[in-house]
Design a protein around this motif. Sequence first.
Motif, PDB file in Angstrom:
ATOM      1  N   ILE A  14       0.822  -1.211   0.000  1.00  0.00           N
ATOM      2  CA  ILE A  14       0.000   0.000   0.000  1.00  0.00           C
ATOM      3  C   ILE A  14       0.858   1.263   0.000  1.00  0.00           C
ATOM      4  O   ILE A  14       0.321   2.369   0.095  1.00  0.00           O
ATOM      5  CB  ILE A  14      -0.966   0.040   1.211  1.00  0.00           C
ATOM      6  CG1 ILE A  14      -0.190   0.058   2.528  1.00  0.00           C
ATOM      7  CG2 ILE A  14      -1.967  -1.094   1.149  1.00  0.00           C
ATOM      8  CD1 ILE A  14      -1.016   0.453   3.727  1.00  0.00           C
ATOM      9  N   MET A  17      -0.173   4.435  -1.910  1.00  0.00           N
ATOM     10  CA  MET A  17      -1.533   4.958  -1.736  1.00  0.00           C
ATOM     11  C   MET A  17      -1.570   6.103  -0.728  1.00  0.00           C
ATOM     12  O   MET A  17      -0.657   6.284   0.062  1.00  0.00           O
ATOM     13  CB  MET A  17      -2.461   3.847  -1.221  1.00  0.00           C
ATOM     14  CG  MET A  17      -2.631   2.695  -2.138  1.00  0.00           C
ATOM     15  SD  MET A  17      -3.753   1.487  -1.381  1.00  0.00           S
ATOM     16  CE  MET A  17      -3.726   0.208  -2.614  1.00  0.00           C
ATOM     17  N   ARG A  18      -2.649   6.848  -0.781  1.00  0.00           N
ATOM     18  CA  ARG A  18      -2.929   7.861   0.238  1.00  0.00           C
ATOM     19  C   ARG A  18      -3.556   7.161   1.434  1.00  0.00           C
ATOM     20  O   ARG A  18      -4.076   6.055   1.321  1.00  0.00           O
ATOM     21  CB  ARG A  18      -3.873   8.929  -0.300  1.00  0.00           C
ATOM     22  CG  ARG A  18      -3.282   9.727  -1.429  1.00  0.00           C
ATOM     23  CD  ARG A  18      -4.292  10.765  -1.894  1.00  0.00           C
ATOM     24  NE  ARG A  18      -3.790  11.492  -3.026  1.00  0.00           N
ATOM     25  CZ  ARG A  18      -3.155  12.650  -2.957  1.00  0.00           C
ATOM     26  NH1 ARG A  18      -2.924  13.198  -1.778  1.00  0.00           N
ATOM     27  NH2 ARG A  18      -2.732  13.253  -4.039  1.00  0.00           N
ATOM     28  N   ARG A  19      -3.561   7.819   2.592  1.00  0.00           N
ATOM     29  CA  ARG A  19      -4.011   7.222   3.849  1.00  0.00           C
ATOM     30  C   ARG A  19      -5.428   6.657   3.751  1.00  0.00           C
ATOM     31  O   ARG A  19      -5.657   5.493   4.065  1.00  0.00           O
ATOM     32  CB  ARG A  19      -3.938   8.251   4.983  1.00  0.00           C
ATOM     33  CG  ARG A  19      -4.339   7.686   6.324  1.00  0.00           C
ATOM     34  CD  ARG A  19      -4.468   8.785   7.376  1.00  0.00           C
ATOM     35  NE  ARG A  19      -4.684   8.259   8.690  1.00  0.00           N
ATOM     36  CZ  ARG A  19      -5.873   7.836   9.128  1.00  0.00           C
ATOM     37  NH1 ARG A  19      -6.920   7.873   8.358  1.00  0.00           N
ATOM     38  NH2 ARG A  19      -5.983   7.358  10.359  1.00  0.00           N
ATOM     39  N   GLU A  20      -6.388   7.460   3.348  1.00  0.00           N
ATOM     40  CA  GLU A  20      -7.784   7.006   3.315  1.00  0.00           C
ATOM     41  C   GLU A  20      -7.995   5.915   2.271  1.00  0.00           C
ATOM     42  O   GLU A  20      -8.751   4.977   2.490  1.00  0.00           O
ATOM     43  CB  GLU A  20      -8.745   8.174   3.087  1.00  0.00           C
ATOM     44  CG  GLU A  20      -8.979   8.994   4.325  1.00  0.00           C
ATOM     45  CD  GLU A  20      -9.437   8.164   5.524  1.00  0.00           C
ATOM     46  OE1 GLU A  20     -10.360   7.340   5.397  1.00  0.00           O
ATOM     47  OE2 GLU A  20      -8.835   8.332   6.607  1.00  0.00           O
ATOM     48  N   GLU A  21      -7.335   6.046   1.131  1.00  0.00           N
ATOM     49  CA  GLU A  21      -7.423   5.031   0.081  1.00  0.00           C
ATOM     50  C   GLU A  21      -6.887   3.695   0.603  1.00  0.00           C
ATOM     51  O   GLU A  21      -7.502   2.642   0.407  1.00  0.00           O
ATOM     52  CB  GLU A  21      -6.618   5.493  -1.131  1.00  0.00           C
ATOM     53  CG  GLU A  21      -6.559   4.494  -2.263  1.00  0.00           C
ATOM     54  CD  GLU A  21      -5.620   4.926  -3.366  1.00  0.00           C
ATOM     55  OE1 GLU A  21      -5.682   4.296  -4.436  1.00  0.00           O
ATOM     56  OE2 GLU A  21      -4.813   5.867  -3.177  1.00  0.00           O
ATOM     57  N   ALA A  22      -5.757   3.734   1.291  1.00  0.00           N
ATOM     58  CA  ALA A  22      -5.144   2.517   1.828  1.00  0.00           C
ATOM     59  C   ALA A  22      -6.013   1.909   2.925  1.00  0.00           C
ATOM     60  O   ALA A  22      -6.187   0.690   2.972  1.00  0.00           O
ATOM     61  CB  ALA A  22      -3.754   2.835   2.377  1.00  0.00           C
ATOM     62  N   LYS A  23      -6.578   2.730   3.787  1.00  0.00           N
ATOM     63  CA  LYS A  23      -7.436   2.238   4.871  1.00  0.00           C
ATOM     64  C   LYS A  23      -8.662   1.532   4.298  1.00  0.00           C
ATOM     65  O   LYS A  23      -9.002   0.421   4.713  1.00  0.00           O
ATOM     66  CB  LYS A  23      -7.848   3.396   5.780  1.00  0.00           C
ATOM     67  CG  LYS A  23      -8.609   2.978   7.016  1.00  0.00           C
ATOM     68  CD  LYS A  23      -8.828   4.184   7.919  1.00  0.00           C
ATOM     69  CE  LYS A  23      -9.413   3.813   9.261  1.00  0.00           C
ATOM     70  NZ  LYS A  23     -10.786   3.379   9.207  1.00  0.00           N
ATOM     71  N   GLN A  24      -9.322   2.162   3.335  1.00  0.00           N
ATOM     72  CA  GLN A  24     -10.497   1.554   2.703  1.00  0.00           C
ATOM     73  C   GLN A  24     -10.126   0.263   1.971  1.00  0.00           C
ATOM     74  O   GLN A  24     -10.859  -0.729   2.033  1.00  0.00           O
ATOM     75  CB  GLN A  24     -11.158   2.531   1.749  1.00  0.00           C
ATOM     76  CG  GLN A  24     -11.841   3.677   2.462  1.00  0.00           C
ATOM     77  CD  GLN A  24     -12.396   4.710   1.498  1.00  0.00           C
ATOM     78  OE1 GLN A  24     -12.288   4.578   0.272  1.00  0.00           O
ATOM     79  NE2 GLN A  24     -12.990   5.756   2.046  1.00  0.00           N
ATOM     80  N   TYR A  25      -8.989   0.276   1.291  1.00  0.00           N
ATOM     81  CA  TYR A  25      -8.525  -0.913   0.564  1.00  0.00           C
ATOM     82  C   TYR A  25      -8.310  -2.084   1.525  1.00  0.00           C
ATOM     83  O   TYR A  25      -8.777  -3.203   1.277  1.00  0.00           O
ATOM     84  CB  TYR A  25      -7.232  -0.577  -0.181  1.00  0.00           C
ATOM     85  CG  TYR A  25      -6.694  -1.700  -1.014  1.00  0.00           C
ATOM     86  CD1 TYR A  25      -7.197  -1.944  -2.282  1.00  0.00           C
ATOM     87  CD2 TYR A  25      -5.676  -2.522  -0.540  1.00  0.00           C
ATOM     88  CE1 TYR A  25      -6.707  -2.978  -3.055  1.00  0.00           C
ATOM     89  CE2 TYR A  25      -5.176  -3.555  -1.298  1.00  0.00           C
ATOM     90  CZ  TYR A  25      -5.692  -3.774  -2.561  1.00  0.00           C
ATOM     91  OH  TYR A  25      -5.206  -4.812  -3.317  1.00  0.00           O
ATOM     92  N   ARG A  28     -11.723  -3.334   2.998  1.00  0.00           N
ATOM     93  CA  ARG A  28     -12.455  -4.143   2.001  1.00  0.00           C
ATOM     94  C   ARG A  28     -11.811  -5.515   1.826  1.00  0.00           C
ATOM     95  O   ARG A  28     -12.485  -6.530   1.732  1.00  0.00           O
ATOM     96  CB  ARG A  28     -12.521  -3.421   0.659  1.00  0.00           C
ATOM     97  CG  ARG A  28     -13.590  -2.368   0.579  1.00  0.00           C
ATOM     98  CD  ARG A  28     -13.846  -1.909  -0.845  1.00  0.00           C
ATOM     99  NE  ARG A  28     -12.643  -1.558  -1.572  1.00  0.00           N
ATOM    100  CZ  ARG A  28     -12.125  -0.343  -1.654  1.00  0.00           C
ATOM    101  NH1 ARG A  28     -12.715   0.658  -1.058  1.00  0.00           N
ATOM    102  NH2 ARG A  28     -11.023  -0.123  -2.341  1.00  0.00           N
TER     103      ARG A  28
END
Length: 82
Positions: A14, A17-25, A28
């Motif tokens: 990750i 990735m950006r923080r929120e993108e990585a967290k959501q990824y 999921r």
Amino acid sequence: MVHFLSNRRVEIDIHHMRREEAKQYLERFLSGVDGSIKEVVVIHGYSSGTVLRDMVRKNLKHRRIRSKELALNPGITTLYLF
């Protein structure tokens, strides 16, 4: 990117990735991954900052996460799953 290391262990990179993108990824992924997966090696990097590392180690919560292990490599954290 997900790379299956064995039938029980995967690696997820990750660090781009950006923080929120990585967290959501990651959330999921953990919600949808097969129950046979027991270890997730997260490559979050560290040389470009600690935002992703801190998110994985301190803020990432999910019902599947049993524990987290800090690697000798500061750019990696292993998640152990139920």
